[in-house]
Every structure is written in C-alpha cells, then in structure tokens.
Design a protein around this motif. Structure first.
Motif, PDB file in Angstrom:
ATOM      1  N   ARG A   8      82.660 122.354  14.308  1.00  0.00           N
ATOM      2  CA  ARG A   8      83.231 123.505  13.624  1.00  0.00           C
ATOM      3  C   ARG A   8      84.736 123.446  13.853  1.00  0.00           C
ATOM      4  NH1 ARG A   8      84.519 128.276  16.581  1.00  0.00           N
ATOM      5  NH2 ARG A   8      83.863 128.139  18.756  1.00  0.00           N
ATOM      6  N   ALA A   9      85.474 124.136  13.034  1.00  0.00           N
ATOM      7  CA  ALA A   9      86.929 124.162  13.132  1.00  0.00           C
ATOM      8  C   ALA A   9      87.390 125.589  13.363  1.00  0.00           C
ATOM      9  CB  ALA A   9      87.550 123.605  11.853  1.00  0.00           C
ATOM     10  N   GLU A  53      90.089 128.656  13.247  1.00  0.00           N
ATOM     11  CA  GLU A  53      91.015 129.077  12.196  1.00  0.00           C
ATOM     12  C   GLU A  53      92.376 128.399  12.360  1.00  0.00           C
ATOM     13  OE1 GLU A  53      92.445 130.503   8.823  1.00  0.00           O
ATOM     14  OE2 GLU A  53      90.358 130.694   9.464  1.00  0.00           O
ATOM     15  N   SER A  54      92.815 128.203  13.593  1.00  0.00           N
ATOM     16  CA  SER A  54      94.097 127.535  13.832  1.00  0.00           C
ATOM     17  C   SER A  54      94.084 126.111  13.270  1.00  0.00           C
ATOM     18  CB  SER A  54      94.421 127.511  15.325  1.00  0.00           C
ATOM     19  OG  SER A  54      93.357 126.943  16.065  1.00  0.00           O
ATOM     20  N   PHE A  55      92.956 125.406  13.406  1.00  0.00           N
ATOM     21  CA  PHE A  55      92.843 124.056  12.868  1.00  0.00           C
ATOM     22  C   PHE A  55      92.872 124.088  11.335  1.00  0.00           C
ATOM     23  CE2 PHE A  55      90.532 120.430  11.223  1.00  0.00           C
ATOM     24  CZ  PHE A  55      91.076 119.372  11.942  1.00  0.00           C
ATOM     25  N   ARG A  56      92.111 124.998  10.752  1.00  0.00           N
ATOM     26  CA  ARG A  56      92.072 125.089   9.282  1.00  0.00           C
ATOM     27  C   ARG A  56      93.449 125.422   8.724  1.00  0.00           C
ATOM     28  NH1 ARG A  56      86.874 127.342  10.416  1.00  0.00           N
ATOM     29  NH2 ARG A  56      87.694 129.467  10.395  1.00  0.00           N
ATOM     30  N   ARG A  57      94.158 126.294   9.393  1.00  0.00           N
ATOM     31  CA  ARG A  57      95.512 126.672   8.960  1.00  0.00           C
ATOM     32  C   ARG A  57      96.460 125.477   9.075  1.00  0.00           C
ATOM     33  NH1 ARG A  57      95.672 131.005  11.871  1.00  0.00           N
ATOM     34  NH2 ARG A  57      96.512 129.966  13.683  1.00  0.00           N
ATOM     35  N   ASP A  58      96.406 124.772  10.218  1.00  0.00           N
ATOM     36  CA  ASP A  58      97.247 123.584  10.418  1.00  0.00           C
ATOM     37  C   ASP A  58      96.937 122.512   9.381  1.00  0.00           C
ATOM     38  OD1 ASP A  58      98.322 124.745  12.735  1.00  0.00           O
ATOM     39  OD2 ASP A  58      97.109 123.528  14.105  1.00  0.00           O
ATOM     40  N   LEU A  59      95.653 122.285   9.139  1.00  0.00           N
ATOM     41  CA  LEU A  59      95.236 121.252   8.190  1.00  0.00           C
ATOM     42  C   LEU A  59      95.741 121.568   6.786  1.00  0.00           C
ATOM     43  CD1 LEU A  59      93.597 118.618   7.836  1.00  0.00           C
ATOM     44  CD2 LEU A  59      91.609 120.057   7.366  1.00  0.00           C
ATOM     45  N   ALA A  60      95.684 122.819   6.393  1.00  0.00           N
ATOM     46  CA  ALA A  60      96.145 123.224   5.064  1.00  0.00           C
ATOM     47  C   ALA A  60      97.648 122.983   4.894  1.00  0.00           C
ATOM     48  CB  ALA A  60      95.821 124.690   4.810  1.00  0.00           C
ATOM     49  N   GLN A  74      96.544 114.391   5.481  1.00  0.00           N
ATOM     50  CA  GLN A  74      95.140 114.776   5.557  1.00  0.00           C
ATOM     51  C   GLN A  74      94.250 113.560   5.318  1.00  0.00           C
ATOM     52  OE1 GLN A  74      94.235 118.091   2.970  1.00  0.00           O
ATOM     53  NE2 GLN A  74      96.065 119.204   3.595  1.00  0.00           N
ATOM     54  N   TRP A  88      87.097 121.599  16.643  1.00  0.00           N
ATOM     55  CA  TRP A  88      88.466 121.211  16.306  1.00  0.00           C
ATOM     56  C   TRP A  88      89.369 122.417  16.534  1.00  0.00           C
ATOM     57  CZ3 TRP A  88      89.535 116.353  16.009  1.00  0.00           C
ATOM     58  CH2 TRP A  88      88.571 115.451  15.559  1.00  0.00           C
TER      59      TRP A  88
END
Length: 103
Positions: free
Chosen positions: A4-5, A7-14, A21, A91
């Motif tokens: 699972r990721a 929210e900090s990871f999802r934000r960084d990835l975006a 990516q 993540w």
C-alpha cells in the motif's frame, strides 16, 4: 507480497515528471520485485546492489535508490502486516535525497 502507499508517497509520485515515474516503475519490475520473490527480505539472496537498499538509522524505514544520476531517485518504505497477517510493504516517500528529512 501485498503493498500500500501512504498519502505522502502518492503525493510525491504525482509530482514526479512522467519520465521519472517510468524509471521508478522500471526499477521495480526489473530489480525490486524479482528480489522480493527470490527472498531478499530474508537476506538470501542479498538485495541487488543496483538498488542500494538499506535501513535508515534508528528506524524500521528502508531506502531504495532507483536512480543515482539525474534524477536523484529514491523511495522509502517499511514492512508491516496486512489484516490477514500477510507481509505488507508500505511505500512512504519518493523523490530525491530531500525525502530523508521526513522519510
């Protein structure tokens, strides 16, 4: 292995450019996931040197370097257990060396 990721990871990835990516996903497919399947979390075989995986001091957080040059690509993760007791990779952050301030 489940993952699972945060929210900090999802934000960084975006925020990462699409090419970065793509480089991260390529490192996962070609090196990280095969190492997990082979048992690298247990130490045999060791992690691929190319990924430079290590535990950050005084924590349960690991660092993975997916690119050494431009871009400086790093990600952090830790291990947990899912609701059904299976190993769960979480993540935490992705980006450059600055993610270590709040891994």
């Amino acid at each position: 292995m489940k993952y699972r990721a945060l929210e900090s990871f999802r934000r960084d990835l975006a925020r990462l450019p699409p090419q970065h990516q793509k480089m991260f996903m390529q490192a996962l497919r070609e090196h990280f996931l095969p190492a997990i399947e082979a048992g690298s979390f247990a130490g045999t075989p060791p992690w691929p040197r190319r990924l430079r995986i290590h535990r950050l001091s005084n924590s349960e957080v690991y660092s993975l370097t997916w690119n050494f040059a431009s871009p400086d690509g790093r990600a952090t993760f830790h291990l947990d257990k899912s609701e059904d007791g299976e190993a769960l990779l979480v993540w935490r952050r992705i980006g450059d060396h600055s993610i270590y301030r709040e891994p």
